[in-house]
Motif scaffolding. Structure first.
Motif, PDB file in Angstrom:
ATOM      1  N   VAL A 109       5.416 -17.970  15.054  1.00  0.00           N
ATOM      2  CA  VAL A 109       5.078 -16.774  16.046  1.00  0.00           C
ATOM      3  C   VAL A 109       5.492 -15.635  15.309  1.00  0.00           C
ATOM      4  N   ARG A 110       6.870 -15.360  14.861  1.00  0.00           N
ATOM      5  CA  ARG A 110       7.392 -13.953  14.494  1.00  0.00           C
ATOM      6  C   ARG A 110       6.758 -13.766  13.225  1.00  0.00           C
ATOM      7  N   GLY A 111       6.283 -14.821  12.488  1.00  0.00           N
ATOM      8  CA  GLY A 111       5.549 -14.282  11.142  1.00  0.00           C
ATOM      9  C   GLY A 111       4.291 -13.803  11.601  1.00  0.00           C
ATOM     10  N   PHE A 112       3.646 -14.364  12.584  1.00  0.00           N
ATOM     11  CA  PHE A 112       2.259 -13.679  13.110  1.00  0.00           C
ATOM     12  C   PHE A 112       2.271 -12.313  13.340  1.00  0.00           C
ATOM     13  N   TRP A 113       3.161 -12.092  14.122  1.00  0.00           N
ATOM     14  CA  TRP A 113       3.017 -10.412  14.315  1.00  0.00           C
ATOM     15  C   TRP A 113       3.770  -9.650  13.194  1.00  0.00           C
ATOM     16  N   ARG A 114       4.633 -10.257  12.443  1.00  0.00           N
ATOM     17  CA  ARG A 114       5.190  -9.579  11.368  1.00  0.00           C
ATOM     18  C   ARG A 114       4.257  -9.197  10.423  1.00  0.00           C
ATOM     19  N   ARG A 115       3.452 -10.281  10.267  1.00  0.00           N
ATOM     20  CA  ARG A 115       2.141  -9.879   9.140  1.00  0.00           C
ATOM     21  C   ARG A 115       1.375  -8.897   9.659  1.00  0.00           C
ATOM     22  N   LEU A 116       1.018  -8.547  10.718  1.00  0.00           N
ATOM     23  CA  LEU A 116       0.373  -7.697  11.252  1.00  0.00           C
ATOM     24  C   LEU A 116       0.758  -6.119  11.352  1.00  0.00           C
ATOM     25  N   GLY A 117       2.228  -6.377  11.009  1.00  0.00           N
ATOM     26  CA  GLY A 117       2.919  -4.862  10.972  1.00  0.00           C
ATOM     27  C   GLY A 117       3.322  -4.580  12.549  1.00  0.00           C
ATOM     28  N   LEU A 118       3.344  -5.427  13.394  1.00  0.00           N
ATOM     29  CA  LEU A 118       3.830  -5.150  15.026  1.00  0.00           C
ATOM     30  C   LEU A 118       5.223  -5.345  15.117  1.00  0.00           C
TER      31      LEU A 118
END
Length: 303
Positions: free
Chosen positions: A19-28
């Motif tokens: 989950v954290r990797g998902f939003w980090r990849r988007l720069g969020l």
């Protein structure tokens, strides 16, 4: 990712990093989830019992509660996921229940400051008074459930409530679609009549209006204050009984500033990360994902 694959990741303890990797990849900076359930434990146990019975029925789908944990554990997990704004969706199924739920919500909001103070209502004498009390107490979002409550949203008792919330600009996340089973007052027509009378009412249509997706997209296109949440939409589970029509994807993309992440946590029969992957595989682009998974909700609630 399939539900099975996501489940294996969760069992291995890797879901938080997914989950954290998902939003980090988007720069969020994290996620904003407008459709999560926290409620009095006695009520939540009954909700879980409903889904357990549904799964045990030969007519209903298997519905294991993925996050059947104590409240403190659920709060810790959603924070670990990086959800920086979430709701306490709660709803009555009979008169004289909403005010009690709202009292619990005040206490919950007081001890869980990262949860958006959530309240509810029911068509009954005195509803306008206790909704005003909830607004005065700092409520930031309301939950309405036409299907569970089995009420007509055009009930005259609710008309002043809709007007009050339109004037105050407080969003209402409303389950008014006919899924998973139709009710006497579900579907786009009754809530469409409410919007015709209160066009500035900031409604958030839960589940993208499942299964009447296209009709609810039409309401969002007609009324600028109408938004939709993604709860269960596009997941393997949701697609089995109410597939989203792919011809409507361009309309969904065009409404990218008014689509909000919703999950139904903890009452979902699959891991949280599967909802995120289901949105990602629509291939509507990273800008759309950033808006849906964080920016739209952050803007709506001033986070």
């Amino acid at each position: 990712m399939t539900e099975a694959g996501a489940g294996e990741g969760a069992e291995a303890g890797g879901e938080t990093e997914e989950v954290r990797g998902f939003w980090r990849r988007l720069g969020l900076p994290g996620l904003v989830d407008v459709h999560t359930h926290f409620m009095p434990e006695s009520v939540l146990r009954k909700v879980w019992g409903y889904f357990d019975a549904l799964g045990a029925s030969s007519e209903g789908p298997a519905w294991p509660i993925t996050y059947r944990r104590e409240e403190a554990e659920r709060l810790a997990l959603i924070r670990e996921f990086g959800v920086r704004g979430f709701t306490a969706m709660l709803y009555p199924h009979k008169p004289a229940m909403a005010r009690w739920l709202n009292g619990w919500a005040v206490e919950f909001a007081g001890r869980v400051p990262d949860a958006l103070h959530t309240s509810t209502f029911f068509p009954e004498p005195g509803v306008e008074r206790y909704v005003q009390e909830a607004v005065d107490a700092g409520t930031r979002v309301f939950k309405a459930h036409v299907q569970v409550g089995a009420y007509d949203p055009t009930d005259p008792l609710l008309d002043p409530v809709w007007g009050l919330l339109a004037e105050a600009g407080i969003p209402v996340v409303i389950h008014c679609g006919s899924g998973p089973a139709p009710g006497a007052y579900t579907g786009p027509e009754p809530i469409g009549r409410v919007l015709a009378r209160h066009p500035r009412l900031p409604l958030v249509i839960a589940h993208l209006g499942l299964p009447e997706y296209e009709e609810f997209l039409g309401l969002a296109e007609r009324y600028p204050q109408v938004r939709l949440d993604t709860t269960m939409a596009f997941t393997d589970f949701g697609e089995r009984f109410a597939p989203f029509p792919r011809r409507a994807l361009p309309r969904l993309a065009a409404l990218g500033d008014r689509v909000l992440l919703g999950s139904d946590f903890p009452n979902i029969p699959y891991p949280y990360v599967h909802q995120l992957h289901a949105l990602e595989r629509l291939a509507l682009g990273d800008d759309w994902l950033r808006a849906v998974c964080h920016d739209n909700g952050a803007r709506l609630f001033g986070l």
